[in-house]
Structures are given as C-alpha cells and as structure tokens.
Design an enzyme around this catalytic site. Structure first.
Site, short mmCIF file in Angstrom:
data_model
loop_
_atom_site.label_atom_id
_atom_site.label_comp_id
_atom_site.label_asym_id
_atom_site.label_seq_id
_atom_site.Cartn_x
_atom_site.Cartn_y
_atom_site.Cartn_z
CD GLU A 175 15.62 -11.71 95.70
OE1 GLU A 175 15.67 -11.07 94.63
OE2 GLU A 175 16.46 -11.56 96.59
CD GLU A 376 19.43 -15.06 96.53
OE1 GLU A 376 19.85 -13.89 96.40
OE2 GLU A 376 18.62 -15.60 95.75
C1 BG6 Z 1 19.00 -11.63 94.74
C2 BG6 Z 1 18.72 -12.56 93.60
O1 BG6 Z 1 18.19 -10.52 94.58
O2 BG6 Z 1 20.24 -11.07 94.88
C3 BG6 Z 1 19.95 -13.13 92.93
O3 BG6 Z 1 17.86 -13.62 93.98
C4 BG6 Z 1 21.00 -12.06 92.86
O4 BG6 Z 1 19.58 -13.63 91.69
C5 BG6 Z 1 21.37 -11.63 94.27
O5 BG6 Z 1 22.12 -12.40 92.12
C6 BG6 Z 1 22.49 -10.62 94.35
O6 BG6 Z 1 22.18 -9.53 93.55
P1 BG6 Z 1 23.18 -9.00 92.44
O7 BG6 Z 1 22.44 -7.98 91.74
O8 BG6 Z 1 24.36 -8.48 93.18
O9 BG6 Z 1 23.53 -10.17 91.61
#
Ligand code: BG6
Length: 477
Positions: A175, A376
């Site tokens: 990211e 993701e």
């Molecule tokens: C992304 C990141 O922004 O979202 C991860 O690459 C992160 O590291 C994921 O865990 C989900 O976000 P969060 O804040 O719910 O863990």
C-alpha cells in the site's frame, strides 16, 4: 470456467501482524513494535521506548514464528495455491543498515518458503509491509531520507539472492500510496515527527511524506531492475491501497472532486510504478500544497527502467467525494470520505461495496493493461466462538462471495486477473487499531485484546466454504 486454470487462490498476512517473536533470534524492533493496542474509538500510541507494563500487540501477535508449520498445513488443507506474507525487514537487518544480515532471520523465511513449496503453495512476498526497522526511524527519520534507497536496495539484494529459484512473485511496498495520507507517514514510511504520540493523529509534514514517496519510487524501481538481473524469472509487482471514490452527486463540483481524489490517492503511485514517470496532474497538487520534490540526476531514468511486471491492490471499501461540507462522513482504514446512502458498513464503519471491486478492476485494467491481482480483501468482524468451538461466520462468507462474484464479472468484462488472496486468512492483529477483536480469518486464533488466549487454532465455517471455492476454481460459491 470464468477464472483461468492456474488462478492463484490463497490468503494474505504481514509479518508484524502475525509473527510475534518481536525480539527473538536477533530481530530488531520495527516501527509497528513501538505501537500500543488501540480500538475503533481509541488511537494506538507510538512510544519512543518500550514501556514496562504496556501491551504491544505485535510482540506476541499470533506467534506464527513458532507455529508456521501448523498454519501452513491449514492453508494447504484449504487448497491454497499461493500464500502472501511479508519479510520482517528488522529480522534480516536488526538496525536496518547493519553490515551483515542476520542468518537466523534469513533461515526462518527459508523454512517458511520451503514449507509452502512442500504443499505446492507459491510464496508471494511483500518486501516491506508497514514495518520499517525502528532504528532507521531514529537515525534517518525513515523514508524522509535519501539514504534509505541504498539501504533498501541492499536488503532486496540479500533476499533476492538467498531465495532465488524458490520464489517467483515479489511486491516491493505494501500500500505504497498510504503515504499520500497523514497516517501513512509513520505506518508505511517510518517518519516520526517531533510531537507525534497518536498513531491516528500524527504531526504531519506533507513535504516529508511526498519526498519519502519519491525515495520509495526510486528504491522500488531499483529493486525491480535488480530482481530481473538476479533471476529473470522473478516477477515484481506494486501494491496499492485502492478505494474507489465516487462523486457523491452528479453535481460537476463533486465529479471534479472525485477525480482529484482518485488521482492523488488511487492513481498517482500506480502511474509512477507502472508507467515509470510522474503524472502531470501531480504538478498542480505539489504547487498548491507547497511540495517540492528533490530529485537527483538519473532518478527519472531509474523510474523508467524499473516498471513493475504486475499490479496488485487491496480492496475493502469504496467512498464518495463531495464539496458539500454538510454530508456525513464514513470511516476507513487510512482514509474516510462521504457516506454512501446506498451501502451498508462493517462494524468499523467501512462501506461494503462488492460492485465497486468490479468497477475498480475495470478502471485499473483499462489504465495499465498488465496482469492484476487482488492481494487483500475481507471483512473485519467480531466473531463468536460457540461452546462447541465452532464459529459461524456467515457474514464473512456473504462478503467474500459477493466480492468473488464481482471479480468474475470483471473477468468477463475482459480484465486479466491472476489471483486473489483475502486478507488475514488467519486471525491477526489489526493494522489500524491494533485489535485482535477485529477478525478477518478463515482460521480462528484464541488470542484476545488483553493479551490472553492459548493461541490455539480452529477452523471457522468460512474455512470449509473457501476450500470448496478453491476446489471448484470459483464455480461453487
Ligand atoms: C490493509 C493493510 O490496509 O488493510 C493490512 O495492508 C491491514 O496490513 C488491512 O491489516 C486491514 O486493515 P485493519 O486496519 O482492519 O487491520
């Protein structure tokens, strides 16, 4: 079948959020090791020293470091074709700029890679995922300094050489565009300005963040070039936080506002990393925000020579843009935006928008025309473990099903999509809030926000569902 035969189904994680063993076998502290726990309503704190008696969620996390064999066996049972994880930079270089890498750290990732290969799982490695060695923050203020380029390139050289022949897919920075937002300063770049104590409310110097991004672009391009020299089979990708931004209304003011936000947040970094040059729209942004990017001779050439081979992104939500100050806001990971009245949101206020994924895939592919991977996606939710140990996470299945359906639509639309790795395939620590309570996994981990739990693993309902999805190459949803 809609998805290609060799479609890469799997899951994604990050070292600092699940390995634990934060100071074991020679590992140095990373920036995330300096963050306390927080919640949706209470910011994590960044401490400059480790405080006795304070809980730091990354220190033990879910202890993947000692349980990787059990966890990878569970991924294999689901049928994973790919496993996305990151290398903890400070496990290899405890101070970031050490003369000699830490052999125990290198060996650990070699074991993880070998364990994946044993099951025919392709490793997909993020080189830097929100875990700049803290010593580099102290010495250089992270990516604000140009010295970071050589330090990072050296780190890349060591891992590219060590894992040659075993790994095919690499991502340089997780990211990377999170650094276009204030929260990305410390989270992604290890920039810690004087006076910062709150993770969500950092003392922000945009000039440093954007200069830092320039250093990261150059470092990423050098890494791509180096990877290809070391092993022509290496494929190196970028990784973008993509949150499509719709105009809140068809008022042209909102349309222009949405275009502006999409450019800065969603496209700027991808344009540089895929196209190898700065987009002209940034000139105006830099001018209006008093940002001057200092470049050295050769930087622009380096960018052009180090274009990525494929494009990957995270997708959780969409947002809206408006110039109307009266409109209510929604929340998000690193960015918020205007609330979309047509969408529901998760318990953390992230707006759920499967069709936005189809839209994003099409927009991105139209623009770049290189293979795409969704690395993701997922629903952070409160799970309830029943007395018999089961977790009936139908809400998670619904979320993922709806997103996969839209990925199919995008493939039918003509997008070259090569893989899908939902986030937090095993429960892990939240990046934004430091919570365990915000769970994404197919695998439940007995670990709680007060640090308690026996760390045992168990299969959720979604585990069995995802296994069938993979078995049928996305036909049985
Ligand atoms: C992304 C990141 O922004 O979202 C991860 O690459 C992160 O590291 C994921 O865990 C989900 O976000 P969060 O804040 O719910 O863990």
């Amino acid at each position: 079948m809609t998805f290609r035969k060799d479609f890469l189904w799997g899951g994604a994680t990050a070292a600092n959020q699940f390995e634990g063993a934060w100071n074991i076998d020679g590992k140095g502290p990373s920036c995330s090791d300096m963050c306390t726990g927080g919640s949706h309503t209470k910011s994590k704190r960044i401490t400059r020293e480790i405080e006795e008696g304070t809980f730091y969620p990354s220190h033990e996390a879910i202890d993947f470091y000692h349980r990787y064999k059990e966890d990878i066996a569970l991924f294999a049972e689901m049928g994973f074709k790919v496993f996305r994880f990151s290398i903890g930079w400070s496990r290899i270089f405890p101070n970031g700029d050490d003369a000699i890498p830490n052999e125990l750290g290198l060996k650990f990732y070699e074991n993880v890679i070998d364990e994946c290969l044993k099951y025919g799982i392709e490793p997909l490695i993020t080189i830097s995922h929100y875990e700049v060695p803290f010593a580099l923050t102290q010495k250089y203020n992270g990516w604000a300094s140009r010295e970071m380029i050589d330090i990072f390139t050296r780190y890349c050289e060591v891992i590219f050489k060590r894992y040659k022949g075993k790994v095919k897919y690499w991502l340089t920075f997780n990211e990377i565009n999170s650094a276009t937002m204030p929260m990305g300063g410390f989270l992604s770049q290890g920039i810690l300005n004087e006076g910062t104590t709150d993770f969500t409310n950092q003392v922000d110097i945009p000039q440093l963040r954007f200069q830092g991004l320039h250093h990261q672009f150059v470092a990423s391009a050098k890494a791509v070039k180096l990877a290809h020299e070391i092993d022509p089979n290496y494929k190196v990708g970028c990784m973008i936080l993509y949150a499509t931004t719709y105009p809140y209304t068809c008022n042209p003011n909102d349309v222009i506002e949405a275009q502006k936000q999409n450019r800065i947040m969603n496209y700027f970094c991808g344009d540089v990393q895929v196209g190898g040059e700065y987009p002209t729209y940034m000139n105006r942004y830099f001018k209006e925000n008093n940002i001057t990017i200092k470049m050295e001779d050769g930087d622009l050439k380096t960018l052009k020579e180090g274009c990525v081979d494929f494009y990957t992104f995270s997708y959780y939500m969409s947002t809206c843009a408006t110039t109307n100050k009266e409109v209510a806001n929604s929340s998000g990971n690193i960015l918020g935006g205007a609330k979309n009245p047509y969408l529901k949101a998760s318990d953390w206020g992230w707006q759920i928008d499967p069709k936005g994924l189809r839209y994003s895939l099409n927009e991105i592919y139209d623009r770049y025309q290189i293979p795409l991977m969704v690395v993701e996606n997922g629903l952070g939710a409160y799970d309830k473990k029943e007395a018999d140990g089961s977790v009936n996470d139908d809400y998670r299945i619904d979320y993922l099903r709806a997103h996969i359906e839209q990925m199919k639509e995008a493939v039918e639309d003509g997008v070259d999509l090569i893989g899908y790795t939902p986030w937090g395939c095993i429960d892990l620590v939240s990046a934004s809030t430091g919570e365990m309570a915000k769970r994404y996994g197919f695998i439940y981990v007995d670990k709680y926000d007060d640090g308690s739990g026996d760390l045992s693993r168990s299969r959720k309902k979604s585990f069995y569902w995802y296994k069938k999805v993979i078995e049928s190459n996305g036909e049985v949803l």
